[in-house]
Design a protein around this motif. Sequence first.
Motif, PDB file in Angstrom:
ATOM      1  N   PRO A 135     132.852  51.599 -57.455  1.00 14.66           N
ATOM      2  CA  PRO A 135     132.027  50.392 -57.399  1.00 14.66           C
ATOM      3  C   PRO A 135     132.801  49.078 -57.496  1.00 14.66           C
ATOM      4  O   PRO A 135     132.431  48.102 -56.837  1.00 14.66           O
ATOM      5  N   GLU A 136     133.836  49.025 -58.312  1.00  9.13           N
ATOM      6  CA  GLU A 136     134.601  47.782 -58.414  1.00  9.13           C
ATOM      7  C   GLU A 136     135.293  47.455 -57.101  1.00  9.13           C
ATOM      8  O   GLU A 136     135.343  46.297 -56.683  1.00  9.13           O
ATOM      9  N   ALA A 137     135.827  48.473 -56.447  1.00 12.96           N
ATOM     10  CA  ALA A 137     136.495  48.264 -55.160  1.00 12.96           C
ATOM     11  C   ALA A 137     135.497  47.827 -54.096  1.00 12.96           C
ATOM     12  O   ALA A 137     135.805  46.974 -53.261  1.00 12.96           O
ATOM     13  N   ARG A 142     133.807  43.538 -50.520  1.00 13.31           N
ATOM     14  CA  ARG A 142     132.826  42.608 -49.970  1.00 13.31           C
ATOM     15  C   ARG A 142     133.259  41.163 -50.199  1.00 13.31           C
ATOM     16  O   ARG A 142     133.142  40.320 -49.314  1.00 13.31           O
ATOM     17  N   LYS A 143     133.806  40.878 -51.362  1.00 16.32           N
ATOM     18  CA  LYS A 143     134.278  39.528 -51.657  1.00 16.32           C
ATOM     19  C   LYS A 143     135.415  39.122 -50.720  1.00 16.32           C
ATOM     20  O   LYS A 143     135.468  37.989 -50.248  1.00 16.32           O
ATOM     21  N   GLU A 146     133.922  38.482 -47.215  1.00 14.99           N
ATOM     22  CA  GLU A 146     133.213  37.205 -47.184  1.00 14.99           C
ATOM     23  C   GLU A 146     134.182  36.029 -47.221  1.00 14.99           C
ATOM     24  O   GLU A 146     133.968  35.018 -46.539  1.00 14.99           O
ATOM     25  N   ALA A 147     135.247  36.147 -47.991  1.00 14.11           N
ATOM     26  CA  ALA A 147     136.235  35.067 -48.080  1.00 14.11           C
ATOM     27  C   ALA A 147     136.979  34.870 -46.759  1.00 14.11           C
ATOM     28  O   ALA A 147     137.441  33.764 -46.458  1.00 14.11           O
ATOM     29  N   MET A 148     137.067  35.919 -45.942  1.00 15.63           N
ATOM     30  CA  MET A 148     137.752  35.825 -44.649  1.00 15.63           C
ATOM     31  C   MET A 148     136.864  35.216 -43.571  1.00 15.63           C
ATOM     32  O   MET A 148     137.358  34.781 -42.535  1.00 15.63           O
ATOM     33  N   MET A 149     135.544  35.178 -43.812  1.00 14.88           N
ATOM     34  CA  MET A 149     134.616  34.664 -42.802  1.00 14.88           C
ATOM     35  C   MET A 149     134.633  33.142 -42.779  1.00 14.88           C
ATOM     36  O   MET A 149     134.775  32.507 -43.820  1.00 14.88           O
ATOM     37  N   ASP A 150     134.458  32.574 -41.584  1.00 13.75           N
ATOM     38  CA  ASP A 150     134.231  31.143 -41.482  1.00 13.75           C
ATOM     39  C   ASP A 150     132.937  30.829 -42.215  1.00 13.75           C
ATOM     40  O   ASP A 150     132.017  31.659 -42.269  1.00 13.75           O
ATOM     41  N   LYS A 151     132.825  29.607 -42.730  1.00 13.33           N
ATOM     42  CA  LYS A 151     131.677  29.228 -43.568  1.00 13.33           C
ATOM     43  C   LYS A 151     130.337  29.499 -42.887  1.00 13.33           C
ATOM     44  O   LYS A 151     129.428  30.084 -43.481  1.00 13.33           O
ATOM     45  N   ARG A 154     129.646  33.175 -42.744  1.00 13.48           N
ATOM     46  CA  ARG A 154     129.324  33.673 -44.081  1.00 13.48           C
ATOM     47  C   ARG A 154     127.854  33.392 -44.388  1.00 13.48           C
ATOM     48  O   ARG A 154     127.165  34.236 -44.950  1.00 13.48           O
ATOM     49  N   GLN A 155     127.375  32.216 -43.980  1.00 12.63           N
ATOM     50  CA  GLN A 155     125.962  31.884 -44.195  1.00 12.63           C
ATOM     51  C   GLN A 155     125.057  32.782 -43.359  1.00 12.63           C
ATOM     52  O   GLN A 155     124.017  33.246 -43.823  1.00 12.63           O
ATOM     53  N   LYS A 156     125.451  33.042 -42.115  1.00  6.28           N
ATOM     54  CA  LYS A 156     124.670  33.930 -41.237  1.00  6.28           C
ATOM     55  C   LYS A 156     124.645  35.345 -41.829  1.00  6.28           C
ATOM     56  O   LYS A 156     123.603  35.990 -41.872  1.00  6.28           O
TER      57      LYS A 156
END
Length: 165
Positions: A135-137, A142-143, A146-151, A154-156
């Motif tokens: 679960p931690e992995a 996911r984090k 999400e951090a690699m996505m353009d803003k 990430r919202q979409k």
Amino acid sequence: MGDTLGSDSLLFLTDEQIRQGIEGMYFAYRGLTSEPDRILATLAYGRAHHRAIHFINRAPGTTVTNLLEILGVTKQSLNRVLRTLIEDGLVESRVGKIDKRERNLFLTEAGTALEARLSDAQRTRMRAAYREAGPEAVSGFRKVLEAMMDKELRQKYASLREANT
């Protein structure tokens, strides 16, 4: 990525560790798409068809404009994919109820069946990987994604997750 990293060292990754992460993403994506690619090849479809089917399934009634935004492809490219899917009876295009110029997209029964075949293989692989990693992995992965996505993407992505929870 053979290194065991403590949380403090995550802030100071070497170029080699970053390169290994990039390569890991390439090989993981190859694994994630291998079975769907085999299924698609029997139908003379490609990954663009799979992506369209996936997102139409996730948001039945989505518009062509919305699908263009999600997929980040040209209108001409998407039209070619949609035309094939519609002609083959996998997608239905309906005139918008509010705006008659809009086209709302829905999977047909055959489209839903194909989407299930394609996604089942991916869900099986993801479930096994998540179970093995713990679960931690999963949360950390996911984090990172999400951090690699353009803003705006990430919202979409967040809006798609919220709409389907």
